[in-house]
Enzyme design. Structure first.
Site, PDB file in Angstrom:
ATOM      1  N   ASP A  11       9.893   4.690   3.253  1.00  0.00           N
ATOM      2  CA  ASP A  11       9.268   3.863   4.283  1.00  0.00           C
ATOM      3  C   ASP A  11       7.793   3.577   3.991  1.00  0.00           C
ATOM      4  O   ASP A  11       7.147   2.853   4.748  1.00  0.00           O
ATOM      5  CB  ASP A  11       9.377   4.545   5.655  1.00  0.00           C
ATOM      6  CG  ASP A  11      10.812   4.622   6.153  1.00  0.00           C
ATOM      7  OD1 ASP A  11      11.593   3.703   5.816  1.00  0.00           O
ATOM      8  OD2 ASP A  11      11.149   5.576   6.864  1.00  0.00           O
ATOM      9  N   CYS A  12       7.258   4.149   2.921  1.00  0.00           N
ATOM     10  CA  CYS A  12       5.839   4.019   2.570  1.00  0.00           C
ATOM     11  C   CYS A  12       5.673   3.024   1.435  1.00  0.00           C
ATOM     12  O   CYS A  12       6.251   3.191   0.353  1.00  0.00           O
ATOM     13  CB  CYS A  12       5.291   5.384   2.162  1.00  0.00           C
ATOM     14  SG  CYS A  12       3.635   5.335   1.439  1.00  0.00           S
ATOM     15  N   GLY A  13       4.871   1.975   1.654  1.00  0.00           N
ATOM     16  CA  GLY A  13       4.653   0.966   0.620  1.00  0.00           C
ATOM     17  C   GLY A  13       4.014   1.534  -0.627  1.00  0.00           C
ATOM     18  O   GLY A  13       4.372   1.160  -1.749  1.00  0.00           O
TER      19      GLY A  13
END
Length: 276
Positions: A11-13
């Protein structure tokens, strides 16, 4: 098992960009989604030790219960902070990459380049379309640095004085795109000499350079970043800097040649807390 491992949050770019760069270099890493399979105490302590970081520096603040738990308070010792990270794995900052070349918290994602045995041959872009960058330390006497600053109407008179660190920035394919530097005074850091070369402008390069520059300053102990600018205040404010009052500015910052004489008195003074 692959020789490269990434503690990943899909979920983390930043984590996704780091994983993409590893794969673009021809490596399929071992991917550990640490929110589902968090490391045990021994492993977490070993990772932090190998990164050469303080436990507190590996805590993630944004999007976590950091504030609710009061983890900014000075009374928490390392063992207690580790307890909280094990109880709330979202507090473990990401991505952590392990390779034969070392262990790093890869924020920004560009940091992973120095852990790769072979860099991609072609330019790699992040999800937002900006280029992944490589920074190389250079001397203040570098003529290309002085020329770029002169052409951008930025100060050059003090480049070779002690206490300054400068970097050249390039894409992973080798295109040089700019320069940047800072002066380090304990917890306070004066950012300076950030210039994107004309042919690389309007590509989001400046934001990537600034992120790398602040990370290098953070790794040297900087925790509060300061800068002076006459034309680029909106750019820096978008990067989290806020206007600062000179009366509340550390004396060491005001005593630098940049602040005392090289920058016009009308220059905006900005600051921001540095965190990963």
């Amino acid at each position: 098992m692959s020789s490269v491992m990434i503690y990943h949050n899909p979920d983390c770019g930043t984590s996704r960009n780091t994983l993409a760069l590893i794969r673009a270099s021809g490596i399929e890493p071992t991917v550990i989604e640490y929110l589902k399979a968090p490391p045990d105490r021994e492993t977490l302590n070993a990772l932090i030790a190998r990164m050469g970081m303080r436990v507190r520096d590996v805590l993630r603040v944004k999007g976590t219960p950091h504030k609710e738990l009061g983890l900014d308070a000075a009374h928490w010792n390392d063992d207690q902070l580790i307890d909280q990270m094990l109880a709330h794995p979202i507090l473990i900052n990401r991505p952590i990459v392990v390779s034969p070349l070392g262990v790093r918290l890869c924020r920004p994602s560009d940091m992973v380049v120095e852990l790769l045995p072979k860099r991609p041959a072609e330019e790699i872009r992040k999800e937002d379309g900006t280029s992944l960058l490589v920074d190389t330390p250079i001397a203040g006497s570098d003529p290309d640095l002085a020329l770029a600053l002169h052409e951008a109407s930025l100060p050059t008179d003090d480049l070779t004085e002690p206490g300054r660190r400068f970097f050249a920035y390039a894409t992973v394919s080798g295109e040089r795109v700019g320069f940047g530097g800072f002066e380090h005074m304990g917890r306070d850091v004066l950012g300076r000499s950030l210039v994107v070369l004309p042919q690389a402008r309007h590509r989001g390069i400046g934001s990537g350079m600034l992120a790398l520059l602040l990370r290098r300053a953070f790794d040297e102990g900087g925790r509060e970043a300061w800068l002076l600018t006459t034309t680029a205040a909106p750019f820096f404010e978008r990067a989290g800097f806020n206007p600062a009052e000179r009366a509340a500015t550390p004396a060491a910052i005001l005593a630098t040649r940049q602040a005392a004489s090289l920058c016009r008195s009308s220059a905006a003074l900005l600051s921001r807390r540095m965190m990963l």
